[in-house]
Design an enzyme around this catalytic site. Structure first.
Site, short mmCIF file in Angstrom:
data_model
loop_
_atom_site.label_atom_id
_atom_site.label_comp_id
_atom_site.label_asym_id
_atom_site.label_seq_id
_atom_site.Cartn_x
_atom_site.Cartn_y
_atom_site.Cartn_z
N GLY A 164 0.50 -0.91 0.27
CA GLY A 164 0.06 -0.52 -0.42
C GLY A 164 0.91 1.06 0.21
O GLY A 164 1.00 2.46 -0.38
N GLU A 210 3.66 4.07 6.26
CA GLU A 210 2.07 3.14 5.84
C GLU A 210 1.23 3.69 5.27
O GLU A 210 0.94 5.26 5.15
CB GLU A 210 1.50 3.60 7.69
CG GLU A 210 1.93 2.24 8.16
CD GLU A 210 1.32 0.85 7.28
OE1 GLU A 210 0.72 1.00 6.40
OE2 GLU A 210 0.43 0.01 7.87
N ASP A 211 0.78 3.42 4.01
CA ASP A 211 -1.07 4.49 3.66
C ASP A 211 -1.51 4.32 4.88
O ASP A 211 -2.24 5.46 5.06
CB ASP A 211 -0.80 3.69 2.45
CG ASP A 211 -1.79 1.94 3.06
OD1 ASP A 211 -0.94 1.71 4.09
OD2 ASP A 211 -2.06 1.32 1.95
N ASP A 248 -5.63 1.44 10.50
CA ASP A 248 -6.74 1.43 10.77
C ASP A 248 -6.79 0.51 12.24
O ASP A 248 -7.18 1.17 13.32
CB ASP A 248 -8.46 0.76 9.41
CG ASP A 248 -7.66 -0.08 8.89
OD1 ASP A 248 -6.58 -1.21 9.36
OD2 ASP A 248 -7.35 0.18 8.04
N SER A 249 -7.15 -0.89 12.19
CA SER A 249 -7.14 -1.55 13.06
C SER A 249 -5.59 -0.95 14.12
O SER A 249 -5.91 -1.38 14.96
CB SER A 249 -7.11 -2.40 12.88
OG SER A 249 -5.96 -3.51 12.24
N GLY A 250 -4.68 -0.77 13.57
CA GLY A 250 -3.40 -0.97 14.17
C GLY A 250 -2.68 -2.16 14.26
O GLY A 250 -1.33 -2.40 14.61
N ASN A 251 -3.26 -3.37 13.80
CA ASN A 251 -2.74 -4.88 13.38
C ASN A 251 -1.17 -5.14 12.61
O ASN A 251 -0.28 -5.21 13.62
CB ASN A 251 -3.63 -5.85 13.72
CG ASN A 251 -5.02 -5.96 14.21
OD1 ASN A 251 -4.83 -5.45 15.61
ND2 ASN A 251 -5.34 -6.67 13.98
N LYS A 304 -7.11 6.07 10.61
CA LYS A 304 -9.10 6.07 10.88
C LYS A 304 -8.65 6.19 12.56
O LYS A 304 -8.68 4.91 12.96
CB LYS A 304 -9.45 4.63 10.14
CG LYS A 304 -9.65 4.92 9.46
CD LYS A 304 -10.26 3.69 8.53
CE LYS A 304 -10.26 3.62 7.31
NZ LYS A 304 -10.57 1.48 7.36
N PHE A 362 -13.55 2.15 4.25
CA PHE A 362 -13.02 1.50 3.75
C PHE A 362 -12.74 2.33 2.43
O PHE A 362 -14.06 3.22 1.81
CB PHE A 362 -13.78 0.00 2.60
CG PHE A 362 -13.20 -0.58 2.11
CD1 PHE A 362 -12.17 -1.16 2.72
CD2 PHE A 362 -13.32 -0.92 0.53
CE1 PHE A 362 -10.48 -2.28 1.85
CE2 PHE A 362 -12.03 -1.94 -0.31
CZ PHE A 362 -11.14 -1.96 0.70
N LEU A 374 1.09 -2.25 11.40
CA LEU A 374 1.72 -1.48 12.53
C LEU A 374 2.38 -2.07 13.64
O LEU A 374 3.82 -1.91 14.30
CB LEU A 374 0.81 -0.36 12.69
CG LEU A 374 2.14 1.14 13.30
CD1 LEU A 374 2.78 1.05 12.51
CD2 LEU A 374 0.92 2.41 13.45
N ARG A 432 -5.25 0.76 -6.91
CA ARG A 432 -4.08 0.89 -6.36
C ARG A 432 -3.17 2.03 -7.42
O ARG A 432 -2.50 3.14 -6.20
CB ARG A 432 -2.51 0.21 -6.38
CG ARG A 432 -3.08 -0.60 -5.11
CD ARG A 432 -1.85 -1.95 -4.90
NE ARG A 432 -1.73 -2.97 -4.06
CZ ARG A 432 -2.21 -2.69 -2.68
NH1 ARG A 432 -2.19 -2.08 -1.92
NH2 ARG A 432 -2.44 -4.00 -1.97
N ASP A 478 -5.75 -1.18 -2.10
CA ASP A 478 -6.18 -1.34 -3.28
C ASP A 478 -7.97 -2.18 -2.60
O ASP A 478 -8.17 -2.34 -1.29
CB ASP A 478 -5.33 -2.28 -3.52
CG ASP A 478 -5.59 -4.02 -2.60
OD1 ASP A 478 -5.64 -5.34 -3.16
OD2 ASP A 478 -5.05 -3.41 -1.07
#
Length: 177
Positions: free
Chosen positions: A47, A101-102, A105-108, A133, A155, A110, A168, A162
């Site tokens: 991403g 990072e692009d 969201d959840s951060g998982n 987010k 989303f 990262l 993308r 993508d």
């Protein structure tokens, strides 16, 4: 403006001109913050490729670039696990590291990347993300230092992001409707 990707509808959210302005601002901040240092920019593929390529054109200090590849999405849903597909190939010991990072969201993803990089014993870790987010983040991150845009928990596709491998290449960012 609306588009359709793989039978899913999207509408324009952030146009490329807004992205370019934000990139110039972040580039200035990075140039000032790391003026007398030589940071390593670690891009999280796939991403980040458009964001990182354009961002690096705004970075005028000595620096290095490397990439890792993580996988956390299946279609338009976050997967339960994050997989490392391609690992680090550069020593980060004692280095100033900037993770690119692009989207967070959840951060998982990262969280996993930061944990991997911390094992390398860098001097510092900062995170630069195009999109954040806040309502979706499930972890606390003191490392997030540079954020392009805070967005709703939609989303999104385009500019490196993508949907089933598609979109993308779009220069603008679109949200699912």
């Amino acid at each position: 403006m609306k588009i359709q990707i793989d039978h899913k509808d999207f509408e324009l959210m952030i146009d490329h001109e807004q992205v370019k302005k934000k990139l110039r601002l972040i580039g200035i901040q990075l140039n000032v913050a790391y003026e007398k240092r030589v940071p390593v920019f670690v891009g999280i593929l796939n991403g980040c490729f458009m964001f990182m390529a354009d961002l690096m054109k705004q970075v005028h200090i000595a620096s290095e670039v490397c990439f890792i590849k993580m996988a956390s999405y299946e279609g338009d849903r976050r997967a339960d696990t994050v997989k490392s597909v391609i690992g680090l190939n550069t020593s980060l010991k004692g280095r100033e590291v900037i993770i690119i990072e692009d989207i967070i969201d959840s951060g998982n993803t990262l969280r996993k990347v930061i944990d991997l990089i911390k094992k390398e014993k860098p001097a510092s870790i900062a995170v630069c993300t195009l999109l954040l987010k806040p309502d979706a983040v499930q972890h606390d991150f003191e490392e997030i230092a540079y954020v392009g845009f805070e967005i709703e928990n939609d989303f999104v596709v385009g500019y490196g992001l993508d949907y089933n491998g598609l979109a993308r290449n779009l220069k603008d960012i679109y949200r699912a409707v």
